[in-house]
Write an enzyme that holds these catalytic residues in place. Sequence first.
Site, PDB file in Angstrom:
ATOM      1  N   HIS A 177       0.848  -1.190   0.000  1.00  0.00           N
ATOM      2  CA  HIS A 177       0.000   0.000   0.000  1.00  0.00           C
ATOM      3  C   HIS A 177       0.884   1.241   0.000  1.00  0.00           C
ATOM      4  CE1 HIS A 177      -3.901   2.050   1.641  1.00  0.00           C
ATOM      5  NE2 HIS A 177      -3.254   2.811   0.788  1.00  0.00           N
ATOM      6  N   HIS A 180      -0.718   8.921  -5.760  1.00  0.00           N
ATOM      7  CA  HIS A 180      -1.278   9.295  -4.459  1.00  0.00           C
ATOM      8  C   HIS A 180      -0.246   9.088  -3.352  1.00  0.00           C
ATOM      9  CE1 HIS A 180      -4.240   9.626  -1.189  1.00  0.00           C
ATOM     10  NE2 HIS A 180      -3.630   8.571  -0.669  1.00  0.00           N
ATOM     11  N   GLU A 181       0.448   7.944  -3.365  1.00  0.00           N
ATOM     12  CA  GLU A 181       1.393   7.632  -2.307  1.00  0.00           C
ATOM     13  C   GLU A 181       2.565   8.612  -2.289  1.00  0.00           C
ATOM     14  OE1 GLU A 181       0.986   5.197   0.203  1.00  0.00           O
ATOM     15  OE2 GLU A 181      -0.991   5.453  -0.691  1.00  0.00           O
ATOM     16  N   LYS A 200       1.150  12.309  -1.330  1.00  0.00           N
ATOM     17  CA  LYS A 200       0.726  12.439   0.068  1.00  0.00           C
ATOM     18  C   LYS A 200       1.865  12.154   1.040  1.00  0.00           C
ATOM     19  CE  LYS A 200      -2.684  10.935   3.484  1.00  0.00           C
ATOM     20  NZ  LYS A 200      -3.911  10.121   3.739  1.00  0.00           N
ATOM     21  N   HIS A 201       2.588  11.070   0.816  1.00  0.00           N
ATOM     22  CA  HIS A 201       3.582  10.620   1.784  1.00  0.00           C
ATOM     23  C   HIS A 201       5.026  10.892   1.341  1.00  0.00           C
ATOM     24  CE1 HIS A 201       0.297   8.618   3.855  1.00  0.00           C
ATOM     25  NE2 HIS A 201      -0.015   7.976   2.745  1.00  0.00           N
TER      26      HIS A 201
END
Length: 248
Positions: free
Chosen positions: A61, A116-117, A120-121
């Site tokens: 994930h 997205h990963e 965001k991170h």
Amino acid sequence: MRGIIIVSFLILQSLVASSSQSAPDFNFFYWVNYWPGAICDSQKGCCPPTIRDTASDFMIHGLWPQFINGTWPAFCDQTNLFDISKISDLISKMERKWAEWGVWTCPSNETNLWEHEWNKHGTCVQSVFDHHSYFQTNLKFKQKLNLLNILKQKGIKPNDGFYGLDEIKNAIKCVIGFAPGIECNEDVKGNKQLFQFYICLDNYAKEFVECPYVPDKSCASKIKFPKFPKKRFSLSESLSAMSSVSTT
């Protein structure tokens, strides 16, 4: 002699200052993996139109920076957003190990998840990783830790059976030395089932560490380990399922 000592001290002071400036300003990482069967078997999930032969495994994930107070940084740098050209040599591995199985969209679109990963991170950990090393580190730990094999060796198999939550944690702890966090979702009958593992790493993502807090979410003392579906869904079936799912 005194002059040499002073110069040496100034050099050491400079190195310490430089090191402190580049040190991560977060405390640790969650490295999160999910079980695709728990999405296919959930009330809100759907499966992609084609199930790959290599898909019966936990999927990455992401790698998420965390603070010890239970919060986390997010979307830290809008000037350095996801650029797939920077990870072109990793894509074939990522497609096998980091596929999106209807968590956000169905049919699946891995690029949306990777984007997205990072946005965001990844943008919050640039003191540790650039684009390439962020994704490469995820793949490195995936190569190092085969979660499905670890569970199978302890007799914990994706067969729709129910296993003790502590039994599952201890199987992973025996290998990495620390218990993971476990997140559950529900199948269509309301049974709690294994969905995601949260494994803690130090703030340089070098070593496994004890989780400062364990994100056990919505699990029962015994949880289901759902089968991975054998059926290959048609595009029309997937689109029909998607139309009935409320996405966030």
